[in-house]
Design a protein around this motif. Structure first.
Motif, mmCIF file in Angstrom:
data_model
loop_
_atom_site.group_PDB
_atom_site.id
_atom_site.type_symbol
_atom_site.label_atom_id
_atom_site.label_comp_id
_atom_site.label_asym_id
_atom_site.label_seq_id
_atom_site.Cartn_x
_atom_site.Cartn_y
_atom_site.Cartn_z
ATOM 1 N N ALA A 288 37.686 45.895 43.359
ATOM 2 C CA ALA A 288 37.604 44.500 43.798
ATOM 3 C C ALA A 288 37.855 44.389 45.292
ATOM 4 O O ALA A 288 37.217 43.589 45.984
ATOM 5 C CB ALA A 288 38.611 43.655 43.027
ATOM 6 N N TRP A 289 38.769 45.182 45.798
ATOM 7 C CA TRP A 289 39.069 45.200 47.246
ATOM 8 C C TRP A 289 37.849 45.649 48.036
ATOM 9 O O TRP A 289 37.496 45.051 49.056
ATOM 10 C CB TRP A 289 40.263 46.111 47.481
ATOM 11 N N LEU A 290 37.182 46.703 47.560
ATOM 12 C CA LEU A 290 35.998 47.193 48.263
ATOM 13 C C LEU A 290 34.860 46.178 48.214
ATOM 14 O O LEU A 290 34.113 46.023 49.187
ATOM 15 C CB LEU A 290 35.535 48.510 47.626
ATOM 16 N N ALA A 291 34.737 45.472 47.105
ATOM 17 C CA ALA A 291 33.621 44.543 46.946
ATOM 18 C C ALA A 291 33.827 43.235 47.692
ATOM 19 O O ALA A 291 32.871 42.511 47.966
ATOM 20 C CB ALA A 291 33.406 44.251 45.465
ATOM 21 N N ALA A 293 34.444 40.633 50.669
ATOM 22 C CA ALA A 293 34.164 40.550 52.107
ATOM 23 C C ALA A 293 35.445 40.419 52.915
ATOM 24 O O ALA A 293 35.485 40.802 54.086
ATOM 25 C CB ALA A 293 33.249 39.357 52.381
ATOM 26 N N ARG A 294 36.504 39.893 52.304
ATOM 27 C CA ARG A 294 37.752 39.708 53.047
ATOM 28 C C ARG A 294 38.800 40.756 52.692
ATOM 29 O O ARG A 294 39.906 40.730 53.244
ATOM 30 C CB ARG A 294 38.305 38.307 52.787
ATOM 31 N N GLY A 295 38.488 41.666 51.780
ATOM 32 C CA GLY A 295 39.435 42.721 51.440
ATOM 33 C C GLY A 295 40.520 42.206 50.519
ATOM 34 O O GLY A 295 40.288 41.984 49.329
ATOM 35 N N LEU A 296 41.714 41.998 51.042
ATOM 36 C CA LEU A 296 42.834 41.539 50.240
ATOM 37 C C LEU A 296 42.613 40.114 49.759
ATOM 38 O O LEU A 296 41.984 39.301 50.436
ATOM 39 C CB LEU A 296 44.130 41.616 51.051
ATOM 40 N N GLY A 297 43.151 39.804 48.589
ATOM 41 C CA GLY A 297 43.042 38.463 48.043
ATOM 42 C C GLY A 297 44.019 37.500 48.696
ATOM 43 O O GLY A 297 44.902 37.905 49.468
ATOM 44 N N PRO A 298 43.906 36.209 48.392
ATOM 45 C CA PRO A 298 44.751 35.196 49.029
ATOM 46 C C PRO A 298 46.244 35.443 48.851
ATOM 47 O O PRO A 298 47.026 35.265 49.783
ATOM 48 C CB PRO A 298 44.316 33.890 48.346
ATOM 49 N N ARG A 299 46.670 35.854 47.648
ATOM 50 C CA ARG A 299 48.096 36.070 47.420
ATOM 51 C C ARG A 299 48.615 37.219 48.276
ATOM 52 O O ARG A 299 49.682 37.107 48.897
ATOM 53 C CB ARG A 299 48.344 36.351 45.934
ATOM 54 N N ASP A 300 47.871 38.311 48.336
ATOM 55 C CA ASP A 300 48.286 39.434 49.179
ATOM 56 C C ASP A 300 48.276 39.047 50.658
ATOM 57 O O ASP A 300 49.141 39.480 51.428
ATOM 58 C CB ASP A 300 47.361 40.634 48.958
ATOM 59 N N THR A 316 49.421 47.639 58.379
ATOM 60 C CA THR A 316 48.727 48.929 58.302
ATOM 61 C C THR A 316 47.593 48.819 57.282
ATOM 62 O O THR A 316 46.539 48.277 57.592
ATOM 63 C CB THR A 316 49.701 50.056 57.927
ATOM 64 N N ARG A 317 47.809 49.280 56.071
ATOM 65 C CA ARG A 317 46.775 49.305 55.037
ATOM 66 C C ARG A 317 47.424 49.141 53.654
ATOM 67 O O ARG A 317 48.617 49.405 53.491
ATOM 68 C CB ARG A 317 46.017 50.647 55.054
ATOM 69 N N PRO A 318 46.665 48.753 52.653
ATOM 70 C CA PRO A 318 47.158 48.871 51.276
ATOM 71 C C PRO A 318 47.331 50.351 50.937
ATOM 72 O O PRO A 318 46.458 51.158 51.250
ATOM 73 C CB PRO A 318 46.036 48.255 50.430
ATOM 74 N N ILE A 319 48.458 50.703 50.328
ATOM 75 C CA ILE A 319 48.664 52.106 49.951
ATOM 76 C C ILE A 319 48.484 52.310 48.449
ATOM 77 O O ILE A 319 48.520 53.443 47.969
ATOM 78 C CB ILE A 319 50.034 52.632 50.398
ATOM 79 N N SER A 320 48.306 51.207 47.710
ATOM 80 C CA SER A 320 48.070 51.340 46.275
ATOM 81 C C SER A 320 47.335 50.105 45.795
ATOM 82 O O SER A 320 47.328 49.055 46.445
ATOM 83 C CB SER A 320 49.387 51.506 45.509
ATOM 84 N N PHE A 321 46.721 50.246 44.623
ATOM 85 C CA PHE A 321 46.021 49.137 43.985
ATOM 86 C C PHE A 321 46.428 49.107 42.522
ATOM 87 O O PHE A 321 46.870 50.115 41.961
ATOM 88 C CB PHE A 321 44.505 49.318 44.107
ATOM 89 N N LYS A 322 46.276 47.939 41.899
ATOM 90 C CA LYS A 322 46.554 47.839 40.474
ATOM 91 C C LYS A 322 45.325 48.290 39.706
ATOM 92 O O LYS A 322 44.231 47.758 39.914
ATOM 93 C CB LYS A 322 46.929 46.410 40.099
ATOM 94 N N GLU A 323 45.511 49.250 38.841
ATOM 95 C CA GLU A 323 44.396 49.797 38.067
ATOM 96 C C GLU A 323 44.746 49.790 36.586
ATOM 97 O O GLU A 323 45.887 50.046 36.198
ATOM 98 C CB GLU A 323 44.083 51.233 38.512
ATOM 99 N N GLU A 324 43.745 49.523 35.772
ATOM 100 C CA GLU A 324 43.940 49.600 34.334
ATOM 101 C C GLU A 324 43.861 51.055 33.902
ATOM 102 O O GLU A 324 42.880 51.747 34.183
ATOM 103 C CB GLU A 324 42.884 48.779 33.601
#
Length: 455
Positions: A288-291, A293-300, A316-324
């Protein structure tokens, strides 16, 4: 009404009706915290043979039809249902009433306790069909967190359905502590993260960051805290930073410590006098982050970008993502957990090492770029900011840099002079992009595009 089993658009907001399609189990735990669900799945794996456990995220049960399906297929056949509810009874009224009716009609026994809060909520007691002291003991173990306490919580749930002895009381974790102490004389990074990651057994991204820092030539001390706003936790951070002063601080807690709109004051993270880099444990998937256009969502963006900037932290950057994760074979549950992103983590480690190298140079040897916006249309929009005097702010920054030892001979002395120089350079270059170089010498300049030339 036709539903696709497990249908979902994202990590979920509960707005659509879904069928969790989960097999029945003796004990069912419902929580809105993905980290807690993952931690209980790990506890079930450690517990071995015994009553079966099922796990469900409350966020996927926001639609009444989702609740009805889950009661029919899974909850009606359980012996015990435990609900960890964020907010009070009004947060999930349909589900609470349905659960209470099911329990009082001969269905599973019911524990309803607060989730994500260290305060007991008496309003939830009316929904419990298990003795209140048992409910409180389970709640205390869940609030205390960490593998040992969650093992106790699961053993208590098993005891309540007739399996095994009652476990001992929870042993609360300290509000702050050292997760990793790798100080060895090399340049040191102080990493700060929420204790919730430790409580939920989700420290993988932190551990991978520590390893990446080691590969980048930095030692690391990693501290967990309930919150840097907690006075006891703040005192612990200060003591650790005084014992072994770090060369860089990497912060994984969200929000800000300062108050927006007030004069900025140093925080406990600033006390070492080093840059504070902000890392992000993203609340979305990497796909979802890659897809987006703004990268991180509003809450982040609010929690990890906008508010930390109030404290002057450097994103810096996100170092992790939530994955199922693949459907858990022990609990037949859909588990979502933080997954470390090695590529993003390597970037953060390299960036931290670059800041450390830059910090070890004398100010006169550093090359710094101040970048102003240049909106198209006319030169009067250079550095435009509504309600802001950008040229004067830039000149004040330059004065502060000179006082700190930076060599900036030839830089304009006034905001008007800066704008005149930029416009003249823009005309001469025939380009909307222009610059005003400082004329002072720069010993040992880094290669063009080198990471020590930081904007």
């Amino acid at each position: 009404m036709h539903l696709v089993a497990g249908e979902t658009e994202r990590i979920d907001d509960g707005s659509a009706a879904v069928d969790l399609d989960q097999s029945p189990g003796d004990i069912v735990l419902i929580s809105a915290a993905d980290s807690e669900l993952a931690a209980f799945a790990s506890a079930a794996g450690r517990a071995g043979e015994g009553p079966s456990l099922r796990l469900a995220n409350l966020m996927r049960l926001g639609h009444p039809y989702s609740v009805d399906l889950y009661l029919e297929k899974t909850l009606s056949k359980a012996k015990l249902v435990v609900l960890r509810l964020i907010g009070s009874a009004g947060y999930w009224p349909y589900g609470l009433e349905a659960l209470r009716a099911l329990s009082r009609g001969g269905g599973p026994r019911l524990i309803v306790v607060p989730g994500g809060d260290e305060r007991w909520d008496p309003a939830l007691e009316a929904y419990c069909t298990v003795p209140l002291e048992d409910c409180r003991q389970f709640w205390r173990a869940a609030v205390a967190g960490g593998p040992a306490n969650l093992d106790r919580a699961l053993r208590l749930a098993r005891h309540l359905v007739g399996d095994g002895d009652r476990p001992a009381e929870a042993e609360p974790l300290p509000v702050a502590g050292l997760h990793h102490d790798g100080a060895d004389g090399r340049p040191l990074a102080l990493v700060v993260f929420y204790r919730a990651l430790l409580e939920g057994g989700s420290t993988g991204p932190v551990d991978e960051l520590v390893r990446a820092l080691d590969r980048a030539g930095l030692a690391a001390r990693a501290i967990y805290v309930t919150s840097p706003k907690n006075p006891e936790a703040a005192a612990f951070i200060a003591r650790i930073a005084e014992e072994t002063p770090p060369d860089i601080v990497i912060n994984g807690t969200a929000f800000s410590l300062s108050k927006p709109g007030r004069h900025a004051e140093p925080t406990v993270l600033d006390a070492p006098g080093r840059p504070v880099l902000q890392i992000v444990f993203a609340q979305t998937t990497r796909a979802a982050w890659l897809a987006s256009a703004r990268g991180l969502g509003p809450r982040d963006m609010i929690m990890n970008v906008v508010l930390p900037e109030v404290d002057g932290r450097i994103l810096t950057r996100p170092i992790s993502f939530k994955e199922e994760l693949p459907r858990d074979g022990v609990t037949d549950s859909r588990i979502v957990a933080y997954r470390a992103d090695p590529e993003r983590i390597a970037f953060v480690a390299a960036e931290a090492a670059a800041w450390v190298r830059l910090g070890r140079k004398a100010p006169s040897e550093r090359r710094v770029a101040i970048i102003l916006s240049n909106y198209p249309g006319r030169s009067g929009r250079i550095g435009n900011g509504v309600g802001l005097d950008t040229p004067e702010s830039t000149i004040r920054i330059i004065r502060a840099m000179r006082a700190a030892g930076y060599r900036l001979e030839g830089f304009p002395e006034t905001g008007r002079g800066l704008m005149t120089a930029l416009e003249a350079a823009q005309i001469a270059a025939g380009s909307p992009v222009s610059g005003v170089p400082a004329e002072g010498p720069h010993p040992n300049p880094p290669p063009q595009g080198g990471r020590e030339s930081l904007a």
